[in-house]
Motif scaffolding. Structure first.
Motif: not given
Ligand code: 5AD
Ligand code: SF4
Length: 481
Positions: A29-37, A42-44, A63-71, A146-154
């Motif tokens: 989220k912090e990175y996405v806010i930085g990007l927005q500035k 709002k980044p798409t 999509a759920g993770i991207l949306e929560l991250a602020g996209y 196998h590591n799709i659940y790590k998407f936020a970390e990636l």
């Protein structure tokens, strides 16, 4: 470690992992806010899905993770972040990805902030990764199934890295629950009940890219469905490569039919679908449960692949033509209003025109409501790819056309049998061509269009099936009074 202890440990690890990923979403989220500035808006982001229902469900998780991250989720690929969730079951899916990547690169040149990610089945193939590293340097993030659940970390890793981030695992026994999901439809949803496949059909790459079979616990599945129903979902599709072998390796083994009976009890849930069934594992118990159910839809997808016993053996399908026919007959006898659909492959190594005749014979006997016919595609690493007698293209084409013709004729015949009936249909969307019509789905999966508006979306209504147009109907909604 005992099986029981392993499962408890996995569950504990899974819960810890969910917490870790939620923290990474905060960080992203912090990175996405930085990007927005930097961007001034709002980044798409755009999630593009190739392949099957499993991938469609995985994309909802992305999509759920991207949306929560602020996209902001958009449909267009000129978005600030684009992810391709890829398929590799046939080579043409791979070629489409390569083709479209070129276009993404030209969009990236216009938008220096743009990030491009690739994930899914195709990324589990080492030769694909080599090719991307060499010829598609502009890709920012690559991960596998196998590591799709790590998407936020990636995502965070991608923001922090200078070059391409690549993280591919060979396998996992981890199932991580409770991460955010952004559903495409508010009223229906896919649910994974198992992952991977142990069947190793000789043409198929899925067991290599999706790993060994793992079933989710029935408790987790029921909890997820209950939450979906509370959120407005009326129809669910249970997803697995081979749902009929569900539950075999659970701490307390359970059959797929037993799972269905539990799901049937969920109040507020109206329709249950599932996909895919392997004919070799389809039990009498399942047929009985379907027959007695008020909620399980009148549709069974039962891949045939070939009607020739000789080719079926080479394919490692573990049933004969006669066994398949007997099964289809039993299903039709027990549940006469059921629609049976199938997958067929033409051009498997060594297939002769006589083998194709056998396939056509099965189609004529079963009379499928719909059939997906595929040209055999050689997948590196599968046993069939090493078989010597690959069939020449012209012979495959001739067989394919013959199969397609019979499939279309018999499906028309089957679908037209419903003309004049009134059946319940779940309204899914406004018709794309004519917005005065809505598009709805019958229990047996047939589509019907009729006059209506957006207020009907998500509702189950009775529809008079007036005119059959090949694979779909034009109908009229019956109103009370
Ligand atoms: N070539 C062509 N079709 C394939 N399928 C799987 N692997 C291949 C292949 N190598 C088809 C099967 C399967 C469907 C999902 O894709 O028919 O049921
Ligand atoms: Fe592939 Fe066969 Fe498994 Fe289906 S059952 S995913 S065709 S190996």
């Amino acid at each position: 470690m005992s099986k029981e202890l392993t499962q408890i440990t996995n569950k504990f690890e899974g819960e810890k992992e969910t917490q870790r990923q939620l923290l990474y979403i905060e960080k992203a989220k912090e990175y996405v806010i930085g990007l927005q500035k930097e961007l001034g808006h709002k980044p798409t982001c755009c999630v593009t899905t190739f392949g099957c229902q499993m991938n469609a469900r995985d994309s909802e998780k992305l999509a759920g993770i991207l949306e929560l991250a602020g996209y902001e989720l958009v449909e267009e690929e000129d978005a600030d972040f684009v992810i391709y969730n890829t398929c590799t079951v046939r080579d043409n899916a791979n070629q489409r990805v390569y083709g479209r990547l070129g276009h993404l690169n030209s969009l990236k040149k216009k938008n220096p902030h743009k990030k491009i990610a690739l994930c899914g089945c195709m990324m589990q193939e080492p030769s694909v990764i080599e090719k991307i590293k060499k010829s598609y340097r502009f890709v920012d993030l690559i991960f596998g199934t196998h590591n799709i659940y790590k998407f936020a970390e990636l995502l965070v890793a991608m923001f922090e890295a200078d070059g391409m981030v690549i993280d591919i695992w060979e396998g996992t026994d981890q199932i991580v629950e409770d991460l955010p999901v952004e559903r495409k439809y508010p009223f229906k949803s896919g649910i994974n009940i198992m992952f991977g496949c142990n069947n190793f059909c000789s043409y198929c790459i899925v067991p290599y890219v999706r790993g060994r079979e793992r079933s989710r616990s029935p408790k987790d599945i029921i909890r997820e469905i209950e939450a979906l129903v509370a959120d407005g979902v009326v129809e669910i599709m249970l997803l697995g490569q081979n749902v009929n072998s569900y539950g075999k390796n659970l701490e307390e083994p359970m059959t797929f039919a037993e799972l269905l009976m539990e799901i049937e009890k969920i109040e507020g849930l109206e329709r249950i679908r599932f996909m895919t069934s392997h004919p070799k594992d389809l039990s009498d118990e399942l047929i009985l449960v379907m027959k007695n159910s008020k909620k399980i839809c009148r549709h069974l997808h039962l891949p045939l692949q070939s009607g020739s016993t000789r080719i079926l053996k080479e394919m490692n399908r573990r049933y004969t033509k006669e066994q398949y026919l007997a099964l289809a007959e039993k299903i039709r006898r027990e549940i006469p209003d059921i629609a049976i659909t199938t997958d067929i492959i033409v051009g498997f190594p060594g297939e002769t025109p006589e083998d194709v005749d056998e396939t056509i014979d099965v189609i004529n006997k079963v009379k499928y409501d719909n059939a997906f016919t595929f040209i055999y595609s050689k997948r590196t690493g599968t046993p069939a790819a090493a078989m010597e007698n690959q069939v020449p293209e012209e012979v495959v084409k001739e067989g394919f056309d013959r199969v397609l013709k019979v499939v279309q004729e018999t499906a028309r015949e089957r679908v037209s049998l419903m003309e004049g009936m009134t059946l319940d249909a779940l309204v899914e969307e406004l018709n794309e061509q004519d917005p005065t019509l809505v598009t709805a789905r019958l229990s047996n999966n047939t589509i019907v269009h009729f006059k209506g508006d957006a207020s009907l979306i998500g509702k189950i209504v009775p529809v008079y099936l007036k005119e059959c147009h090949g694979f779909y109907y034009l109908g009229e909604m019956l109103t009370e009074g």
